[in-house]
Write a protein that holds these residues in place. Structure first.
Motif, PDB file in Angstrom:
ATOM      1  N   VAL A 147       0.829  -1.203   0.000  1.00 49.40           N
ATOM      2  CA  VAL A 147       0.000   0.000   0.000  1.00 49.40           C
ATOM      3  C   VAL A 147       0.864   1.254   0.000  1.00 49.40           C
ATOM      4  CG1 VAL A 147      -1.634   1.354   1.369  1.00 49.40           C
ATOM      5  CG2 VAL A 147      -2.001  -1.094   1.066  1.00 49.40           C
ATOM      6  N   ARG A 148       1.891   1.269   0.811  1.00 48.64           N
ATOM      7  CA  ARG A 148       2.771   2.440   0.899  1.00 48.64           C
ATOM      8  C   ARG A 148       3.430   2.728  -0.445  1.00 48.64           C
ATOM      9  NH1 ARG A 148       7.203   2.078   5.408  1.00 48.64           N
ATOM     10  NH2 ARG A 148       7.738   0.239   4.156  1.00 48.64           N
ATOM     11  N   ALA A 149       3.932   1.696  -1.107  1.00 53.97           N
ATOM     12  CA  ALA A 149       4.615   1.897  -2.379  1.00 53.97           C
ATOM     13  C   ALA A 149       3.659   2.383  -3.468  1.00 53.97           C
ATOM     14  CB  ALA A 149       5.291   0.594  -2.812  1.00 53.97           C
ATOM     15  N   LEU A 150       2.489   1.774  -3.557  1.00 49.98           N
ATOM     16  CA  LEU A 150       1.545   2.155  -4.601  1.00 49.98           C
ATOM     17  C   LEU A 150       0.917   3.515  -4.321  1.00 49.98           C
ATOM     18  CD1 LEU A 150      -0.220  -1.226  -5.426  1.00 49.98           C
ATOM     19  CD2 LEU A 150       1.392   0.053  -6.844  1.00 49.98           C
ATOM     20  N   LEU A 151       0.766   3.852  -3.058  1.00 51.17           N
ATOM     21  CA  LEU A 151       0.228   5.168  -2.708  1.00 51.17           C
ATOM     22  C   LEU A 151       1.165   6.274  -3.194  1.00 51.17           C
ATOM     23  CD1 LEU A 151      -1.913   6.851  -1.238  1.00 51.17           C
ATOM     24  CD2 LEU A 151      -0.594   6.533   0.871  1.00 51.17           C
ATOM     25  N   ALA A 152       2.445   6.105  -2.978  1.00 47.61           N
ATOM     26  CA  ALA A 152       3.418   7.097  -3.437  1.00 47.61           C
ATOM     27  C   ALA A 152       3.423   7.179  -4.956  1.00 47.61           C
ATOM     28  CB  ALA A 152       4.807   6.733  -2.916  1.00 47.61           C
ATOM     29  N   GLU A 153       3.332   6.036  -5.593  1.00 51.15           N
ATOM     30  CA  GLU A 153       3.330   5.995  -7.058  1.00 51.15           C
ATOM     31  C   GLU A 153       2.102   6.704  -7.633  1.00 51.15           C
ATOM     32  OE1 GLU A 153       2.001   2.458  -9.784  1.00 51.15           O
ATOM     33  OE2 GLU A 153       4.097   2.104  -9.188  1.00 51.15           O
ATOM     34  N   ALA A 154       0.935   6.411  -7.078  1.00 56.45           N
ATOM     35  CA  ALA A 154      -0.300   7.019  -7.575  1.00 56.45           C
ATOM     36  C   ALA A 154      -0.317   8.520  -7.323  1.00 56.45           C
ATOM     37  CB  ALA A 154      -1.508   6.358  -6.911  1.00 56.45           C
ATOM     38  N   ALA A 155       0.154   8.944  -6.159  1.00 59.39           N
ATOM     39  CA  ALA A 155       0.180  10.369  -5.840  1.00 59.39           C
ATOM     40  C   ALA A 155       1.108  11.133  -6.766  1.00 59.39           C
ATOM     41  CB  ALA A 155       0.599  10.568  -4.386  1.00 59.39           C
ATOM     42  N   ASN A 156       2.192  10.499  -7.156  1.00 57.25           N
ATOM     43  CA  ASN A 156       3.135  11.136  -8.071  1.00 57.25           C
ATOM     44  C   ASN A 156       2.574  11.215  -9.487  1.00 57.25           C
ATOM     45  OD1 ASN A 156       5.991  12.102  -8.654  1.00 57.25           O
ATOM     46  ND2 ASN A 156       5.873  10.332 -10.032  1.00 57.25           N
ATOM     47  N   ASP A 157       1.834  10.175  -9.893  1.00 57.47           N
ATOM     48  CA  ASP A 157       1.334  10.116 -11.270  1.00 57.47           C
ATOM     49  C   ASP A 157       0.096  10.990 -11.495  1.00 57.47           C
ATOM     50  OD1 ASP A 157       3.321   8.298 -11.771  1.00 57.47           O
ATOM     51  OD2 ASP A 157       2.019   6.532 -11.752  1.00 57.47           O
ATOM     52  N   LEU A 158      -0.767  11.077 -10.483  1.00 51.61           N
ATOM     53  CA  LEU A 158      -2.094  11.679 -10.699  1.00 51.61           C
ATOM     54  C   LEU A 158      -2.478  12.665  -9.596  1.00 51.61           C
ATOM     55  CD1 LEU A 158      -3.780   8.284 -11.584  1.00 51.61           C
ATOM     56  CD2 LEU A 158      -3.312  10.106 -13.228  1.00 51.61           C
ATOM     57  N   PRO A 159      -1.647  13.634  -9.274  1.00 47.46           N
ATOM     58  CA  PRO A 159      -1.967  14.534  -8.157  1.00 47.46           C
ATOM     59  C   PRO A 159      -3.213  15.371  -8.402  1.00 47.46           C
ATOM     60  CG  PRO A 159      -0.096  15.367  -9.397  1.00 47.46           C
ATOM     61  CD  PRO A 159      -0.354  13.995  -9.915  1.00 47.46           C
ATOM     62  N   CYS A 160      -3.433  15.834  -9.617  1.00 47.11           N
ATOM     63  CA  CYS A 160      -4.592  16.689  -9.893  1.00 47.11           C
ATOM     64  C   CYS A 160      -5.889  15.893  -9.841  1.00 47.11           C
ATOM     65  CB  CYS A 160      -4.441  17.362 -11.259  1.00 47.11           C
ATOM     66  SG  CYS A 160      -3.079  18.545 -11.336  1.00 47.11           S
ATOM     67  N   GLU A 161      -5.863  14.690 -10.383  1.00 47.65           N
ATOM     68  CA  GLU A 161      -7.062  13.858 -10.360  1.00 47.65           C
ATOM     69  C   GLU A 161      -7.483  13.539  -8.927  1.00 47.65           C
ATOM     70  OE1 GLU A 161      -4.504  13.504 -12.236  1.00 47.65           O
ATOM     71  OE2 GLU A 161      -5.082  13.096 -14.323  1.00 47.65           O
ATOM     72  N   MET A 162      -6.503  13.310  -8.053  1.00 46.08           N
ATOM     73  CA  MET A 162      -6.816  12.959  -6.672  1.00 46.08           C
ATOM     74  C   MET A 162      -7.378  14.141  -5.891  1.00 46.08           C
ATOM     75  SD  MET A 162      -3.689  10.433  -5.689  1.00 46.08           S
ATOM     76  CE  MET A 162      -3.387   8.950  -6.654  1.00 46.08           C
ATOM     77  N   ALA A 163      -7.090  15.339  -6.360  1.00 44.85           N
ATOM     78  CA  ALA A 163      -7.570  16.540  -5.674  1.00 44.85           C
ATOM     79  C   ALA A 163      -8.948  16.985  -6.166  1.00 44.85           C
ATOM     80  CB  ALA A 163      -6.571  17.675  -5.852  1.00 44.85           C
ATOM     81  N   ASP A 164      -9.489  16.287  -7.153  1.00 43.94           N
ATOM     82  CA  ASP A 164     -10.747  16.718  -7.763  1.00 43.94           C
ATOM     83  C   ASP A 164     -11.854  15.718  -7.456  1.00 43.94           C
ATOM     84  OD1 ASP A 164     -12.522  18.159  -9.272  1.00 43.94           O
ATOM     85  OD2 ASP A 164     -11.524  17.835 -11.200  1.00 43.94           O
ATOM     86  N   TYR A 165     -13.082  16.119  -7.799  1.00 44.24           N
ATOM     87  CA  TYR A 165     -14.192  15.181  -7.744  1.00 44.24           C
ATOM     88  C   TYR A 165     -13.973  14.053  -8.752  1.00 44.24           C
ATOM     89  CZ  TYR A 165     -17.142  18.394  -5.003  1.00 44.24           C
ATOM     90  OH  TYR A 165     -17.669  19.195  -4.019  1.00 44.24           O
ATOM     91  N   VAL A 166     -14.546  12.901  -8.469  1.00 45.62           N
ATOM     92  CA  VAL A 166     -14.562  11.829  -9.451  1.00 45.62           C
ATOM     93  C   VAL A 166     -15.711  12.110 -10.409  1.00 45.62           C
ATOM     94  CG1 VAL A 166     -14.934   9.367  -9.836  1.00 45.62           C
ATOM     95  CG2 VAL A 166     -13.556  10.129  -7.892  1.00 45.62           C
TER      96      VAL A 166
END
Length: 389
Positions: free
Chosen positions: A41-60
């Protein structure tokens, strides 16, 4: 000035038991071990946050196709059946999927049928949103088709919830002939089916899932909480094709919308193969614990199933379920009595308790300590624990 800081009150749960007593061995949780997938979880969380920071900050604003594909792939684990990904929706855990389905296909006042012993979150959720629950009689293998037929004829439920792959708390798989009978009855009476397949991702379902036999009337639910990580709140539901959009809309209304971070993280866990790797480790550890339980409870009337993180202990006379639970707590072991799984009030007593042995148990030695205490209580009989309070 006479002011003071009040002492914190202990967190309590129904029945008056303190939630976090360090001296109590908790044999009441069947979720995945909290440490099992932490590194992944820790590794994939860092990877996803690096790849998609704007998407994670927005509505789905739309469902990502790979979220659906990951869910369809995960549904194959333990059952071999996978739905059309277009019918699969991500959800905030299996409970979130349940609520979305209920919100989409029922109205206030509708009845939800459940097995007499079942996952208690379902009837409670139904009552919370103004639906009633109806209890359907069972035997040691699960729901009785003739009892379901009677309930349909007399009380007209809108939906039936069941766990045919691994029944909670009985551990059994619903036989194939009963699955077919339930489908036939549901069709005759226009009843939707909700199939909770969470535990089958670990233990496996030896028979064809109901959703594979009747995809047009069945909502099939799975997730990562029992096999990988409960805190991810990762669930999926496969819906009848014409109801996918309706369930998604209901979920948005009930939850405020999906979390991009959690949906993405769950999909990456599955797509990368890490979810399966964690599941295999969890499965192996549960296998060791089941073997230990078989040794300790040798000669007892107990349902134990390979790779299933709980057991159903049937109590001899004159034990009552609640009495045994209280006696266990006196010996600093916490378990669940049958009332935790009853769909509603009724005169029938099952005289059993559920012993779960995954998430809150640090190691197999702690499980052995708790299980041996329970065996001693069982052998001593209720007379050794009589209370005058």
């Amino acid at each position: 000035n006479g002011s003071h800081t009040p002492l914190p009150l202990p967190l309590r749960v129904p029945g008056g038991y303190e939630e976090n007593r360090a001296d109590v061995i908790r044999l009441d949780s069947s979720a995945a071990f909290s440490t099992a997938g932490a590194n992944e979880v820790r590794a994939l969380l860092a990877e996803a946050a690096n790849d998609l920071p704007c998407e994670m900050a927005d509505y789905v604003r739309k469902i990502e196709p790979h979220w659906q594909t990951a869910g369809a792939d995960w549904m194959k684990v333990g059952s071999g059946w996978g739905p059309d990904p277009d019918t699969v929706l991500p959800a905030p855990g299996a409970q979130g999927a349940l609520m979305a389905v209920l919100g989409a296909i029922t109205n206030p006042g509708d009845r939800v049928a459940c097995e007499a012993l079942t996952y208690a979150g379902m009837p409670r959720a139904a009552h919370l949103i103004g639906r009633g629950s109806v209890s359907v009689a069972i035997d040691e293998n699960g729901i009785l088709p003739e009892a379901f037929e009677t309930v349909c004829a007399q009380q007209h439920p809108k939906v039936l919830f069941l766990m045919p792959g691994v029944h909670n708390p009985l551990t059994r798989a619903l036989p194939p002939e009963r699955r077919k009978a339930i489908i036939d009855i549901a069709r005759r009476h226009n009843v939707w089916l909700i199939e909770d397949n969470l535990y089958a991702t670990i233990a496996g379902d030896p028979h064809t899932p109901i959703a594979a036999m009747a995809p047009d009337i069945t909502f099939h639910i799975t997730g990562l909480s029992k096999a990988v990580a409960a805190g991810l709140r990762a669930g999926w539901v496969a819906t009848p094709p014409h109801l996918t959009a309706r369930v998604w809309s209901a979920q948005k209304m009930l939850t405020g919308g999906a979390s991009y971070l959690l949906c993405e993280l769950a999909a990456r866990m599955v797509d990368s193969g890490k979810a399966m790797a964690v599941r295999n480790r969890v499965r192996a550890e549960i296998g060791r614990r089941v073997a230990l339980m078989r040794t300790i409870f040798d000669g007892c009337d107990i349902n134990l199933r390979d790779h299933t993180p709980f057991a159903w202990l049937k109590l001899p006379e004159p034990w009552l379920s609640g009495t045994f639970k209280a006696a266990a707590y006196e010996e600093k072991v916490r378990i669940d009595d049958e009332d935790e799984f009853k769909a509603g009030r009724g005169d029938h007593r099952f005289h059993g308790v559920r012993i779960a042995f995954s998430a809150t148990i640090k190691d197999i030695h702690q499980l052995e300590t708790g299980a041996r205490r329970l065996r001693r209580i069982l052998d001593a009989g209720p007379g050794a624990h009589h209370s005058y309070n």
